[in-house]
Scaffold this motif. Structure first.
Motif, short mmCIF file in Angstrom:
data_model
loop_
_atom_site.label_atom_id
_atom_site.label_comp_id
_atom_site.label_asym_id
_atom_site.label_seq_id
_atom_site.Cartn_x
_atom_site.Cartn_y
_atom_site.Cartn_z
N ALA A 106 0.83 -1.22 0.00
CA ALA A 106 0.00 0.00 0.00
C ALA A 106 0.86 1.25 0.00
O ALA A 106 0.59 2.22 -0.73
N GLU A 107 1.93 1.26 0.80
CA GLU A 107 2.77 2.45 0.88
C GLU A 107 3.54 2.66 -0.42
O GLU A 107 3.67 3.79 -0.91
N ALA A 108 4.05 1.55 -1.01
CA ALA A 108 4.79 1.67 -2.26
C ALA A 108 3.87 2.12 -3.40
O ALA A 108 4.27 2.92 -4.25
N LEU A 119 8.09 3.19 19.73
CA LEU A 119 7.61 2.83 18.39
C LEU A 119 7.34 1.34 18.29
O LEU A 119 6.29 0.92 17.80
N THR A 120 8.28 0.52 18.76
CA THR A 120 8.10 -0.93 18.65
C THR A 120 6.95 -1.41 19.54
O THR A 120 6.22 -2.33 19.16
N GLY A 155 9.01 4.71 7.12
CA GLY A 155 8.22 5.90 7.41
C GLY A 155 7.25 6.22 6.31
O GLY A 155 6.79 5.37 5.59
N ALA A 156 6.98 7.47 6.15
CA ALA A 156 5.86 7.86 5.32
C ALA A 156 6.28 8.56 4.05
O ALA A 156 7.36 9.09 3.94
N VAL A 157 5.36 8.52 3.09
CA VAL A 157 5.50 9.38 1.92
C VAL A 157 4.75 10.65 2.28
O VAL A 157 3.56 10.74 2.12
N THR A 158 5.47 11.61 2.86
CA THR A 158 4.80 12.82 3.33
C THR A 158 4.99 14.00 2.40
O THR A 158 4.31 15.00 2.53
N ILE A 194 5.51 -1.72 11.26
CA ILE A 194 6.25 -0.67 11.95
C ILE A 194 6.42 0.58 11.08
O ILE A 194 6.42 1.70 11.58
N SER A 195 6.53 0.40 9.75
CA SER A 195 6.65 1.58 8.89
C SER A 195 5.33 2.36 8.85
O SER A 195 5.33 3.59 8.79
N THR A 196 4.21 1.65 8.91
CA THR A 196 2.91 2.33 8.95
C THR A 196 2.75 3.09 10.26
O THR A 196 2.29 4.24 10.28
#
Length: 435
Positions: free
Chosen positions: A131-133, A227-228, A162-165, A238-240
Motif C-alpha cells: 500500500a505504501e509503495a 515505536l516498537t 516511514g511515510a511518503v509525506t 512498523i513503517s505504517t
C-alpha cells in the motif's frame, strides 16, 4: 475478448535441457511469435527464486519491445512490496518511452518465501508495504520524480521507512507516455483494495481508524510507549506506525520525549481532553461526589460498565484517616460490587431462575444495592444507578467504607444520599466522559 501470453521463465532442468541463455532468447522469440499470431499482449512475471529466471522483467520486456511493434507489454506481476517504487517508476517509464506507450503494469504483493528472505521482509508486513509503495508510485507517475520528507528518494531495495509525506518534481527522464500507462492490481491485492474501499464507504477511513488505535494505546500508558511497543500493541506494520506517529506529532496530538524517545499525549490532545472534561460536566460531577462525601463521610465513586466488569471513572476520597481507597481505572466484576449490582438490576431484564434473581429484584425494589464483599470483611458499599431515558443503565454511583461507619442503623440515611447523588449526576452528559 483479448488474449495474453505470460511467462515466469521456468528454470526447471526437468522441463528443458536448454541453458539460461537459450531460455531467455526463446522467451523473446515467443513474444515475437505471439505478436505475429495475433495475441494482444505478452507478460513477464517477477520471481527471485532459483526455479525461475524472471528476476529482471523490465530488462527483458525492453528487449521484447525492441523486437516487436504492436503487442502490448505487461508486468505479470511487479512485486511492488519488495521493490523500491522510485526505481520501478524510473525503469518502467523508460520502457514505456521505448515501446511507444505499449506498457501496462500489474502490481502485486508477492508470496514467495525465498524473495522475502532475500529482502529481509516478513509475510505479515507485505500488505502495508504494498500500500505504501503504491501510494508513492502513483504520485511519481503523475509528477515525474519525488522527494520523501524533502530529501531525494534513492533506490534502496524496498519501501523507505516511514511515510511518503512530501513528493515533489525533480529531474528525471519523466514518464511521458507512462503518465497514461495503466497500473493494474493483482487479484488478491484487488480484493484487499475493494474490501478497504467498502470499509471507507461504510463510514470508516482506515488511516483514521489506525491513528485512533495508536492514540488509545498512548493515552492508556502513563509512561508513554515506544515505536516498537505501539507496533506490537496495534498489530500494525512498523513503517505504517512510524508514518502515522509522525503525522500525529506534527499535528500536536502526540509528542516524543527527547530522552526516552517514548510517545506521549501532545498539547492538542491534552487541550482536547480538558475541553471534553468540561463539556461532559466533570467539574459538576466532582462537586456532586464531594457533597456525597460530606453527607456520608465515605469515599464516593462513579463506575461504568465494561463488558462483565465495572470500571471506576471518577472518585473523591473520604477525609477520614481510615478510609477506602479507590482509583480511576480500577476494575471489579459486575457481580462482586455494589456498582455492578446496581447496573445489573436496572440495566437489562432480570435473569429469572438464576441464583442472583432474588438479590437483583431486591435492588430494584429498594432503588439501591448494598454489598459486603466476603473477601474484604468489614467493608460495605452502597450504590445507585444513573437512569436516563432511552438508554440502558451502564453507570452507577457508590460510597464505600468500613461497616462500623455504614452500619444497619445508618444504611437508610447513606442510601438516600447515594440515590440523591445519582439523580444529580444523571442530569449531566457523563456519557461523553465515561461512555
Amino acid at each position: 475478448m483479448k488474449f495474453l501470453a505470460s511467462t515466469l521463465l521456468s528454470n526447471d532442468p526437468a522441463l528443458s535441457s536448454r541453458g539460461e541463455h537459450e531460455r531467455l532468447r526463446a522467451t523473446v522469440d515467443l513474444a515475437v511469435w505471439a505478436e505475429r499470431t495475433g495475441y494482444d499482449g505478452f507478460g513477464v512475471g517477477e520471481r527471485r527464486n532459483p526455479a525461475f529466471l524472471s528476476s529482471s522483467p523490465a530488462v527483458l520486456l525492453s528487449h521484447i519491445a525492441a523486437r516487436t511493434e504492436t503487442i502490448r507489454l505487461f508486468t505479470t506481476v511487479t512485486v511492488l512490496s519488495l521493490n523500491d517504487p522510485v526505481r520501478v517508476a524510473e525503469d518502467y517509464a523508460m520502457l514505456d518511452h521505448l515501446s511507444d506507450g505499449r506498457l501496462e503494469m500489474i502490481i502485486g504483493k508477492g508470496n514467495d518465501e525465498p524473495s522475502l528472505k532475500l529482502f529481509g521482509a516478513r509475510q505479515e508486513e507485505q500488505w502495508d508495504r504494498l500500500a505504501e509503495a503504491y501510494e508513492l508510485l502513483r504520485l511519481l507517475r503523475g509528477l515525474g520524480g519525488g522527494l520523501v520528507n524533502g530529501q531525494p528518494v534513492a533506490a534502496r531495495g524496498g519501501v523507505p521507512p516511514g511515510a511518503v509525506t512530501d513528493v515533489r518534481e525533480r529531474r528525471t527522464g519523466g514518464w511521458g507516455h507512462a503518465r497514461s500507462c495503466p497500473i493494474g492490481i493483482g487479484a488478491r491485492a484487488r480484493n484487499l483494495v475493494k474490501a478497504e474501499s467498502r470499509s471507507e464507504r461504510g463510514g470508516e477511513v482506515q488511516s483514521v481508524a489506525r491513528a485512533g488505535r495508536l492514540l488509545t494505546q498512548v493515552v492508556d500508558a502513563p509512561e508513554g510507549l515506544s515505536l516498537t511497543e505501539l507496533a506490537a500493541g496495534t498489530a500494525l506494520n512498523i513503517s505504517t506506525v512510524h508514518r502515522l506517529l509522525r503525522t500525529l506529532c506534527s499535528q500536536g496530538l502526540l509528542c516524543r520525549d527527547p530522552v526516552t524517545e517514548r510517545f506521549l499525549p501532545g498539547p492538542v490532545l491534552l487541550r482536547l481532553g480538558r475541553r471534553s472534561l468540561v463539556a461532559a460536566g466533570l467539574p459538576e460531577a466532582v462537586e456532586v461526589l464531594r457533597t456525597l462525601v460530606e453527607h456520608t463521610g465515605e469515599t464516593a465513586s462513579v463506575g461504568v460498565r465494561d463488558g462483565q466488569d465495572v470500571t471506576v471513572g471518577l472518585t473523591v476520597p473520604s477525609p477520614a484517616a481510615f478510609r477506602y481507597h479507590a482509583a480511576p481505572g480500577q476494575r471489579e466484576q459486575l457481580r462482586a460490587s455494589a456498582l455492578g449490582l446496581a447496573i445489573l438490576a436496572f440495566g437489562a431484564p432480570l435473569p429469572e431462575g438464576s441464583g442472583e434473581y432474588g438479590e437483583l429484584l431486591t435492588v430494584q425494589f429498594r432503588g439501591y444495592a448494598v454489598h459486603d464483599p466476603p473477601d474484604q470483611p468489614g467493608l460495605r458499599s452502597v450504590a445507585a444507578p444513573l437512569i436516563t431515558s432511552g438508554s440502558a443503565v451502564t453507570v452507577a454511583v457508590e460510597v464505600r467504607g468500613p461497616q462500623a461507619r455504614i452500619g444497619d442503623d445508618r444504611l437508610e440515611e447513606v442510601a438516600r444520599a447515594v440515590v440523591t447523588a445519582a439523580g444529580a449526576l444523571q442530569e449531566l452528559p457523563l456519557s461523553l466522559l465515561l461512555g
